[in-house]
Scaffold this motif. Sequence first.
Motif, PDB file in Angstrom:
ATOM      1  N   THR A  12       0.834  -1.352   0.099  1.00 21.98           N
ATOM      2  CA  THR A  12       0.025  -0.022   0.061  1.00 21.98           C
ATOM      3  C   THR A  12       0.861   1.291   0.030  1.00 21.98           C
ATOM      4  O   THR A  12       0.441   2.291  -0.279  1.00 21.98           O
ATOM      5  N   ASP A  13       2.100   1.245   0.313  1.00 16.30           N
ATOM      6  CA  ASP A  13       3.007   2.262   0.414  1.00 16.30           C
ATOM      7  C   ASP A  13       3.496   2.769  -0.984  1.00 16.30           C
ATOM      8  O   ASP A  13       4.125   3.800  -1.153  1.00 16.30           O
ATOM      9  N   GLN A  14       3.440   1.853  -1.963  1.00 14.88           N
ATOM     10  CA  GLN A  14       3.934   2.126  -3.308  1.00 14.88           C
ATOM     11  C   GLN A  14       2.951   2.767  -4.349  1.00 14.88           C
ATOM     12  O   GLN A  14       1.723   2.726  -3.924  1.00 14.88           O
ATOM     13  N   PRO A  15       3.382   3.178  -5.355  1.00 13.34           N
ATOM     14  CA  PRO A  15       2.487   3.564  -6.422  1.00 13.34           C
ATOM     15  C   PRO A  15       1.518   2.550  -6.755  1.00 13.34           C
ATOM     16  O   PRO A  15       1.960   1.550  -6.828  1.00 13.34           O
ATOM     17  N   ARG A  16       0.176   2.950  -7.166  1.00 17.34           N
ATOM     18  CA  ARG A  16      -0.772   2.236  -7.418  1.00 17.34           C
ATOM     19  C   ARG A  16      -1.153   2.233  -8.931  1.00 17.34           C
ATOM     20  O   ARG A  16      -1.383   3.240  -9.576  1.00 17.34           O
ATOM     21  N   ALA A  17      -1.194   0.931  -9.661  1.00 16.85           N
ATOM     22  CA  ALA A  17      -1.969   1.211 -10.948  1.00 16.85           C
ATOM     23  C   ALA A  17      -3.134   1.338 -10.752  1.00 16.85           C
ATOM     24  O   ALA A  17      -4.009   0.646 -10.292  1.00 16.85           O
ATOM     25  N   LYS A  18      -3.725   2.105 -11.856  1.00 15.14           N
ATOM     26  CA  LYS A  18      -5.277   2.647 -11.686  1.00 15.14           C
ATOM     27  C   LYS A  18      -5.804   2.176 -13.018  1.00 15.14           C
ATOM     28  O   LYS A  18      -7.025   1.983 -13.056  1.00 15.14           O
ATOM     29  N   HIS A  19      -5.071   2.021 -14.164  1.00 11.37           N
ATOM     30  CA  HIS A  19      -5.504   1.539 -15.362  1.00 11.37           C
ATOM     31  C   HIS A  19      -4.630   0.660 -16.152  1.00 11.37           C
ATOM     32  O   HIS A  19      -3.375   0.863 -16.111  1.00 11.37           O
ATOM     33  N   VAL A  20      -4.892  -0.448 -16.810  1.00 13.72           N
ATOM     34  CA  VAL A  20      -4.288  -1.221 -17.726  1.00 13.72           C
ATOM     35  C   VAL A  20      -4.515  -1.418 -18.941  1.00 13.72           C
ATOM     36  O   VAL A  20      -6.181  -1.310 -19.317  1.00 13.72           O
ATOM     37  N   ARG A  21      -3.507  -1.231 -19.675  1.00 17.51           N
ATOM     38  CA  ARG A  21      -4.009  -1.238 -21.188  1.00 17.51           C
ATOM     39  C   ARG A  21      -2.927  -2.280 -21.715  1.00 17.51           C
ATOM     40  O   ARG A  21      -1.861  -2.494 -21.727  1.00 17.51           O
ATOM     41  N   LEU A  22      -3.855  -3.290 -22.344  1.00 18.62           N
ATOM     42  CA  LEU A  22      -3.470  -4.627 -22.848  1.00 18.62           C
ATOM     43  C   LEU A  22      -3.400  -4.857 -24.438  1.00 18.62           C
ATOM     44  O   LEU A  22      -4.101  -4.163 -24.975  1.00 18.62           O
ATOM     45  N   ARG A  23      -2.176  -5.236 -24.916  1.00 15.38           N
ATOM     46  CA  ARG A  23      -2.164  -5.730 -26.303  1.00 15.38           C
ATOM     47  C   ARG A  23      -1.667  -7.076 -26.347  1.00 15.38           C
ATOM     48  O   ARG A  23      -0.549  -7.340 -25.867  1.00 15.38           O
ATOM     49  N   TRP A  24      -2.689  -7.842 -26.763  1.00 15.76           N
ATOM     50  CA  TRP A  24      -2.168  -9.379 -26.930  1.00 15.76           C
ATOM     51  C   TRP A  24      -2.163  -9.982 -28.380  1.00 15.76           C
ATOM     52  O   TRP A  24      -3.345  -9.763 -28.773  1.00 15.76           O
ATOM     53  N   LEU A 137      -1.046 -11.472 -16.771  1.00 19.49           N
ATOM     54  CA  LEU A 137      -0.338 -10.265 -16.792  1.00 19.49           C
ATOM     55  C   LEU A 137       0.260  -9.940 -15.403  1.00 19.49           C
ATOM     56  O   LEU A 137       0.013 -10.235 -14.411  1.00 19.49           O
ATOM     57  N   PRO A 138       1.252  -9.025 -15.614  1.00 20.85           N
ATOM     58  CA  PRO A 138       2.206  -8.503 -14.545  1.00 20.85           C
ATOM     59  C   PRO A 138       1.058  -7.474 -13.963  1.00 20.85           C
ATOM     60  O   PRO A 138       0.798  -6.255 -14.453  1.00 20.85           O
ATOM     61  N   ILE A 139       0.715  -7.285 -12.607  1.00 24.88           N
ATOM     62  CA  ILE A 139      -0.272  -6.460 -12.037  1.00 24.88           C
ATOM     63  C   ILE A 139      -0.247  -6.655 -10.550  1.00 24.88           C
ATOM     64  O   ILE A 139       0.336  -7.717  -9.937  1.00 24.88           O
ATOM     65  N   GLN A 140      -0.562  -5.624  -9.780  1.00 24.30           N
ATOM     66  CA  GLN A 140      -0.761  -5.939  -8.394  1.00 24.30           C
ATOM     67  C   GLN A 140      -2.067  -6.502  -8.233  1.00 24.30           C
ATOM     68  O   GLN A 140      -3.428  -6.142  -8.205  1.00 24.30           O
ATOM     69  N   ALA A 145      -6.869  -3.720  -4.984  1.00 21.24           N
ATOM     70  CA  ALA A 145      -6.043  -2.900  -6.043  1.00 21.24           C
ATOM     71  C   ALA A 145      -6.852  -2.836  -7.537  1.00 21.24           C
ATOM     72  O   ALA A 145      -6.735  -3.331  -8.302  1.00 21.24           O
ATOM     73  N   ARG A 146      -8.081  -2.131  -7.288  1.00 24.73           N
ATOM     74  CA  ARG A 146      -9.042  -2.177  -8.565  1.00 24.73           C
ATOM     75  C   ARG A 146      -8.507  -1.474  -9.617  1.00 24.73           C
ATOM     76  O   ARG A 146      -7.600  -0.321  -9.697  1.00 24.73           O
ATOM     77  N   VAL A 147      -8.703  -1.808 -10.952  1.00 21.94           N
ATOM     78  CA  VAL A 147      -8.168  -0.983 -12.243  1.00 21.94           C
ATOM     79  C   VAL A 147      -9.429  -1.079 -13.033  1.00 21.94           C
ATOM     80  O   VAL A 147     -10.373  -1.847 -13.295  1.00 21.94           O
ATOM     81  N   THR A 148      -9.448   0.066 -13.940  1.00 22.27           N
ATOM     82  CA  THR A 148     -10.119  -0.078 -15.237  1.00 22.27           C
ATOM     83  C   THR A 148      -8.894  -0.416 -16.239  1.00 22.27           C
ATOM     84  O   THR A 148      -7.908  -0.577 -16.043  1.00 22.27           O
ATOM     85  N   TYR A 149      -9.753  -1.031 -17.323  1.00 24.21           N
ATOM     86  CA  TYR A 149      -8.607  -1.445 -18.491  1.00 24.21           C
ATOM     87  C   TYR A 149      -9.057  -1.359 -19.760  1.00 24.21           C
ATOM     88  O   TYR A 149     -10.528  -1.118 -20.129  1.00 24.21           O
ATOM     89  N   ASP A 150      -8.390  -1.196 -20.856  1.00 27.10           N
ATOM     90  CA  ASP A 150      -8.564  -1.631 -22.149  1.00 27.10           C
ATOM     91  C   ASP A 150      -7.604  -2.297 -22.870  1.00 27.10           C
ATOM     92  O   ASP A 150      -6.696  -2.802 -22.163  1.00 27.10           O
ATOM     93  N   ALA A 151      -8.295  -3.002 -23.980  1.00 24.24           N
ATOM     94  CA  ALA A 151      -7.185  -4.013 -24.534  1.00 24.24           C
ATOM     95  C   ALA A 151      -7.519  -4.028 -26.055  1.00 24.24           C
ATOM     96  O   ALA A 151      -8.723  -3.838 -26.311  1.00 24.24           O
TER      97      ALA A 151
END
Length: 592
Positions: A12-24, A137-140, A145-151
């Motif tokens: 929790t002390d570290q920066p948090r990812a809020k959005h993930v963009r995936l290309r697969w 995927l590499p992720i928290q 640690a909720r995220v929005t995403y696009d792919a």
Amino acid sequence: MARIDPHSYFDTDQPRAKHVRLRWQVDFRTQQLIGDATLMFERPSSGQVDLDSKGLTIASVQTRTGHNVPYALGDDEPILGQRLQLQLPADTSEVTIAYHTSPEALALQWLDPAQTAGKRHPFLFSQCQAIHARTILPIQDTPRARVTYDAEVTVPEPLTAVMSAGPCGQRPAATGRTFAFAMPQPIPPYLLALAVGHLAARELGARSRIWAEPETVDAAAYEFADVEAMIERAESLFGPYEWERYDMLVLPPSFPYGGMENPRMTFLTPTVLAGDRSLVDVVAHELAHSWTGNLVTNATMEHFWLNEGFTTWAERRILTALHGEDVGVLAWAIGQQALDASVARFGVDSSLTRLRLQLQGIDPDDAFSSIPYEKGARFVVVLERMVGRERFDQFMRDYMHRFRFQSITSEEFLQFLDAQLPGTSGQVLAQQWLYETGMPPNAPVFTSEKLEELTALAQAWTAGKRPTAAQLQRWEPQEVLVFLQHLPRQLDHASLAWLEAQLRLTDRGNYEILVEWLTIAGGSDYEPVFGRIREVLTRVGRMKFLRPLFVALGKHARTQQLGREIYDAAKETYHSLSRRVIESTLAQWETT
Ligand code: BES
Ligand code: ZN
């Protein structure tokens, strides 16, 4: 440093990812997802970020401007996987990680054409809950640690990709076709989902369509035709549906669960296609997760009951509202059987019978049982009965509003309960329900005339009394199931032949009934069903059905032989999760 989830390196002390963009790129030949994941942070940040990863091969980590980000992959821990530690340069707002997955990624099952309905095209599906998102995927990878995403997902022609997200168009690509998606609401990583196959769709209502292989899509459309009524019922109980669309995908039979509440795209086993809409409780359940689970999520798997207990309760509220009190009571009775079986499997003193779990060093897949579902749902009913339905429904709406798009602990729930309904937690023995093993003394009782009649008939069986043919013929599928569940686990062959003649059980399309029957008959060494057992175990990968069937086969030398033979022939087609469950069952045979 603050780690809050025993199953994640998230800090929790570290920066948090809020959005993930995936290309697969989906590569069926090598059974890999190849591409990159861009993590966008809450704000420009620097310093250490610990991500979860498992079996991923990292090619590079770069900032938006193309600078290399120093990173290190930790040791491979059996449950957690590998920590991927990044050192962000000053003012980093996003990093792009190029990587590919392992063919053994636990979240993925790659199916040969032979394992599909159409037999002509391969199929891929994901199952990230509970902690398998890190294998794609590499992720928290913690629900907090909720995220929005696009792919953007590129698949070979003529396949279609669907995700737990809204579709954003498609275009031709060098290696096939690229499908674009966006999930604008923040979700826990375990709700990220992908499926690729030869798919068709049918419209069910203004906000629902059903996806399946062309060979099964019409049967599926028939089975779930009433889903809009179900959504409306759920909305009237729990408030507006927040995810825009509610689409569903019917998977090939190796899918290891009954259903998975991937937002906007519930994944379903084809074993719910009974042909008579008798198994739509699974849809009620996954739909209910749109509130209890996807809107308000468990902070970690130690609080899983918050997801499944509330959802099981909500599922039965929806079903009772749609189909009446009798149907509801029978659903609770079926749940009671599952609860008793799980408590017996672990032992009543096992810490896994608590609602609030301690899972340090324990794989959530090994802790999985009906206890969070059924004990959890019974706790909710105790609360509901204590304060009265009207007040409780208001409490639930407040609860879901207060914690929407958040992930909470059992303790946060209790605090909210104490603030909203002071004194209630003491009156219902909340401490005992949450923190102690076994079932508390105030567990609710569910009865109806119908249930009494069915259990009395099943109990009378042992005394040699059989129901009349007229009684049997009138039963609804759910009533047949309750009756079978209350019969002794082993019967003489004359009884089994009689049941088969009366109820035609071996040919049932309702898998709950079919598997209950095959469990009794197989456990009684009844040869006429062996062929059907082989068929089911070779085709279906749903763990709920595999486990009891294999356990039943363990009861006799001849059926053990049959079970081993079937497993050897079928294991290649099972999901690795299912394989693990069966192997632990077979291992117990050796010692008996
Ligand atoms: N979310 C679960 C499935 C799950 C749980 C997958 C834990 C992985 C880890 C889903 O909502 C569920 O409970 N499915 C049930 C449906 C039933 C209770 C109606 C199932 O699969 O049998
Ligand atoms: Zn569920």
